[in-house]
Design an enzyme around this catalytic site. Structure first.
Site, PDB file in Angstrom:
ATOM      1  N   CYS A 358    -102.282  -0.455  15.744  1.00  0.00           N
ATOM      2  CA  CYS A 358    -103.446   0.091  16.699  1.00  0.00           C
ATOM      3  C   CYS A 358    -104.311   1.098  15.767  1.00  0.00           C
ATOM      4  O   CYS A 358    -103.609   2.276  15.617  1.00  0.00           O
ATOM      5  CB  CYS A 358    -102.869   0.775  17.943  1.00  0.00           C
ATOM      6  SG  CYS A 358    -104.130   1.409  18.843  1.00  0.00           S
ATOM      7  N   CYS A 361    -105.526   3.922  17.653  1.00  0.00           N
ATOM      8  CA  CYS A 361    -104.616   5.084  17.997  1.00  0.00           C
ATOM      9  C   CYS A 361    -104.275   6.021  16.623  1.00  0.00           C
ATOM     10  O   CYS A 361    -104.488   7.218  16.565  1.00  0.00           O
ATOM     11  CB  CYS A 361    -103.408   4.537  18.512  1.00  0.00           C
ATOM     12  SG  CYS A 361    -103.532   3.014  19.486  1.00  0.00           S
ATOM     13  N   ASP A 362    -104.196   5.053  15.512  1.00  0.00           N
ATOM     14  CA  ASP A 362    -103.592   5.791  14.378  1.00  0.00           C
ATOM     15  C   ASP A 362    -104.476   5.916  13.194  1.00  0.00           C
ATOM     16  O   ASP A 362    -104.249   6.594  12.277  1.00  0.00           O
ATOM     17  CB  ASP A 362    -102.306   4.975  14.042  1.00  0.00           C
ATOM     18  CG  ASP A 362    -101.312   4.879  15.112  1.00  0.00           C
ATOM     19  OD1 ASP A 362    -101.145   5.830  15.838  1.00  0.00           O
ATOM     20  OD2 ASP A 362    -100.712   3.722  15.110  1.00  0.00           O
TER      21      ASP A 362
END
Ligand code: NAP
Length: 537
Positions: A358, A361-362
Site C-alpha cells: 500500500c 499508507c507506507d
C-alpha cells in the site's frame, strides 16, 4: 450614555453571577509564570481570573513561578501555564485566555465545575471504548473564531475520560516556537499523541472518532449495541459495490445493512488518486470513499470493523459476525479481493519491514529513499507515480517486455522518467532486520543481479475473497471468482455477488454498477422468489 453603560455592566454582572451560581463545585486554578517571560500573557491571565473572582468565589487561584517544586512535579516549563482542577483533570492552558479564547475559558470553567462533559450519546460511546492514553494538543489563537469549538471538544474529552485523556490548549501567540515545531501555522489544529487528528474546527463526533483512530476522520458512523438485527438484505463488504447496493436496495424499499470487516471503501480507500470515476477528473481514493460512505449512510446502516463469521442459509438466513447476529432474507457478497503475494523468499519474513502492498499508507516512510515497485498493471503504475510524486526514488520491475496498464497511465509514467526493468522477476528479497536489496533475474537471459533498495512495493493484482462463498457451497469459476448469472445470483438461492469478487474488469465504476444491478435483482427476487417458484415447478 454613562447610565446606559452602567446598566449594561450590571446586566452582564448579573448574568455572570447566574452562570457561576449554576456551577456546583469550586474550580481550583493554578497559574505558573516566570517573571520577565511572556509578561503580557501572564498579566492577561491574571486579570481575567481576578475579574471572575470579583464576581464569584467558585474560582480559586494559586500562583507559582516555574522554579516551584509543583512546576517540576507536573512537568511545567512554559510561562504562563494555567492548570485547571489538577486533582481531577489533566487540562492546561499554555498562554492566556484573550479575545475569542474567553468563550473557551468560560465554557471550560462551566464543564470542569460541573464535572460533566456534556457530550452527545454517540461521542460518549466512542470515548468509553478508548483503552489507551491520548495526549491532546489544540493550537488556538485569540483572533480565531473557529478555535473555541476545537478547544471545547478537547476539554469535554478530557473531562469525560480523565483516566486516559490529557489536554494542552496552546495559544500560538504566546508559544510561537511550539507552533513552529508542530507546523501549526493555521488554527485551530488538533494533535493527539503527536499525530495531527484535526485541521480546522471539527464536529464533536468527528473529533472523538479522530481521537480514537489517531487520524483525521471525515465520516462518523454511529456504533450499535444491538445483539440481533432483522433485515431484508445483509451486504457483506463496504467497497463501491456494497455501498452502491446499499443505496439501491434501500431506495427500492428493502431494509439493508452493510457489514465490513476492515476499512470501508476496500481497495479504493488506499488508492492514491482516482482519475476515471465519472464526475471527478482527479479525486483521492479516500476522499471518494468518504463521499460514497456519507451518501450510503443516508440510506443504510453501516457496520464497519465487524467480520462475518458464518452464514446459515434457510428461509431466513442467519449471519453471525464478530459483534452480533443478523436475520435476513437475502445476502449479497461484495467481499472484493485481497492483495496478491509475490511468493518470493524474504517476502513473508520482511513483511512490514520494508515490504508494502500500500503506497498511500507506507509511501511517506520512504521519502528520499530507493524502492522497487513490482507489477505491470494499473495499480503498479498508479502507485509508482504516487511514490515518485512524494519524493520516493522508485524503479519499476515487470516480468514481461511491456506493461499492461492503461495508455493514459503509461504516458504519465514516461513523463515521470521512472525507470522500468522489463523481463525481470524478483527472485529473493534480501535484508537482515529490514529490506536491504532484491535479487532480480532477467527471464530472457537468465542473468541474476542484486539491486540495493530500502523498500519493495508489491502491486501484482488481487485474489478474490471467496471464503464465505465457499463456506456456503457456492460454485466458483475456474479462475476462482464467484460464479453468478446475469442477475448476480450465485448458485445458492438467496445469495448474490457483486464487485471484484466476481472477476471481470474490476473498476470502481463497474463495481458500483454491479452493486446497483444486484440490489435491483434482489428487490425483484424478494417480491417473487425464484427459489420457491423453482420448488413449485
Ligand atoms: P492486474 O491488472 O491483474 O495486474 C497485475 C500485474 O502484476 C500484471 O502486470 C502481472 O503481470 C503482474 N503480476 C501478477 N502476478 C505476478 C507475479 N507473481 N510476479 C510478478 N508479476 C506479477 O492488477 P492491478 O494492476 O492490481 O489491477 C487490478 C484491477 O484494478 C484491474 O482491472 C485494473 O484495471 C484495476 N485498476 C484500475 C485503476 C485505474 O483505472 N486507474 C487503478 C488500479 C487498478 P502480467 O502482465 O505478466 O500478467
Amino acid at each position: 450614555m454613562a447610565e446606559q453603560n452602567r446598566l449594561k455592566e450590571e446586566d452582564a454582572q448579573a448574568q455572570l453571577q447566574k452562570f457561576f451560581a449554576a456551577i456546583p463545585r469550586e474550580i481550583p486554578l493554578v497559574l505558573f509564570c516566570e517573571p520577565g517571560k511572556n509578561e503580557p500573557f501572564a498579566e492577561g491571565a491574571r486579570q481575567i481570573i481576578r475579574a471572575i473572582r470579583e464576581i464569584t468565589d467558585k474560582v480559586s487561584l494559586r500562583e507559582y513561578t516555574l522554579d516551584h517544586a509543583l512546576a517540576k512535579e507536573w512537568g511545567i516549563s512554559r510561562s504562563p501555564t494555567l492548570v485547571f482542577a489538577p486533582e481531577n483533570f489533566k487540562i492546561r492552558w499554555l498562554g492566556a485566555p484573550l479575545g475569542h479564547e474567553v468563550q473557551t475559558f468560560m465554557e471550560a470553567l462551566r464543564i470542569i465545575g460541573r464535572q460533566e462533559p456534556d457530550l452527545g450519546k454517540e461521542a460518549i460511546k466512542v470515548l468509553a471504548k478508548l483503552d489507551s492514553p491520548r495526549a491532546i494538543k489544540v493550537f488556538v489563537s485569540p483572533s480565531c473564531p473557529y478555535c473555541p469549538q476545537a478547544a471545547i471538544n478537547g476539554i469535554r474529552a478530557a473531562v469525560a475520560r480523565p483516566d486516559l485523556i490529557s489536554l494542552e490548549l496552546i495559544d500560538i501567540q504566546a508559544n510561537p516556537d511550539l507552533a513552529e515545531q508542530y507546523a501549526a501555522q493555521s488554527v485551530p489544529q488538533t494533535f493527539a499523541n503527536e499525530t495531527q487528528i484535526g485541521l480546522g474546527a471539527q464536529p464533536e463526533e468527528l473529533f472523538v472518532a479522530s481521537l480514537a483512530a489517531l487520524e483525521p476522520q471525515r465520516v462518523f458512523i454511529p456504533d450499535s449495541d444491538a445483539e440481533e438485527i432483522v433485515c431484508d438484505l445483509v451486504i457483506v463488504g463496504g467497497g463501491p459495490a456494497g455501498l452502491t447496493a446499499g443505496i439501491y436496495a434501500a431506495r427500492s424499499g428493502l431494509q439493508a445493512v452493510v457489514v465490513e470487516k476492515g476499512v470501508l471503501g476496500g481497495q479504493v480507500a488506499t488508492t492514491p488518486m482516482v482519475e476515471n470515476y465519472p464526475g471527478f477528473t482527479q479525486v483521492g481514493g479516500k476522499t471518494l470513499v468518504d463521499i460514497m460512505v456519507t451518501h450510503a449512510l443516508e440510506y443504510v446502516k453501516i457496520f464497519p470493523g465487524e467480520e462475518v463469521q458464518t452464514i446459515t442459509p434457510g428461509e431466513v438466513f442467519t449471519v453471525t459476525t464478530t459483534r452480533r447476529r443478523y436475520k435476513t432474507r437475502a445476502v449479497l457478497l461484495a467481499t472484493g479481493a485481497g492483495y496478491k503475494r509475490l511468493g518470493a523468499p524474504g517476502e513473508e519474513r520482511l513483511a512490514g519491514r520494508g515490504i508494502s502492498y500500500c503506497s498511500t499508507c507506507d509511501g511517506p516512510l520512504f521519502t528520499g529513499k530507493k524502492v522497487l515497485m513490482v507489477g505491470g498493471g494499473d495499480s503498479a503504475v498508479t502507485e509508482a507515480l504516487h511514490l515518485h510524486n512524494i519524493g520516493v526514488g522508485v524503479t519499476m520491475v515487470h516480468r514481461r517486455e511491456s506493461l499492461r496498464a492503461q495508455e493514459r497511465l503509461l504516458v504519465s509514467l514516461r513523463e515521470s522518467g521512472i525507470p522500468v526493468l522489463f523481463n525481470s522477476e524478483v527472485v529473493e528479497i534480501l535484508g537482515e532486520a529490514r529490506v536491504e536489496a532484491v535479487r532480480l533475474k532477467n527471464n530472457r537471459t537468465g542473468e541474476e543481479s542484486t539491486l540495493p533498495v530500502d523498500g519493495v512495493f508489491i502491486a501484482i493484482g488481487y485474489s478474490p475473497a471467496v471464503e464465505l462463498a465457499r463456506s456456503l457451497g457456492a460454485e466458483l469459476t475456474p479462475d476462482g471468482y464467484i460464479k453468478k448469472d446475469e442477475r448476480h445470483r450465485t448458485t445458492v438461492p438467496g445469495v448474490y455477488s457483486a464487485g471484484d469478487v466476481e472477476g471481470g474488469f474490476k473498476q470502481i465504476v463497474t463495481a458500483a454498477g454491479h452493486g446497483s444491478e444486484a440490489a435491483l435483482a434482489i428487490f425483484e427476487d424478494l417480491i417473487n422468489p425464484y427459489w420457491t417458484n423453482q420448488k413449485k415447478r
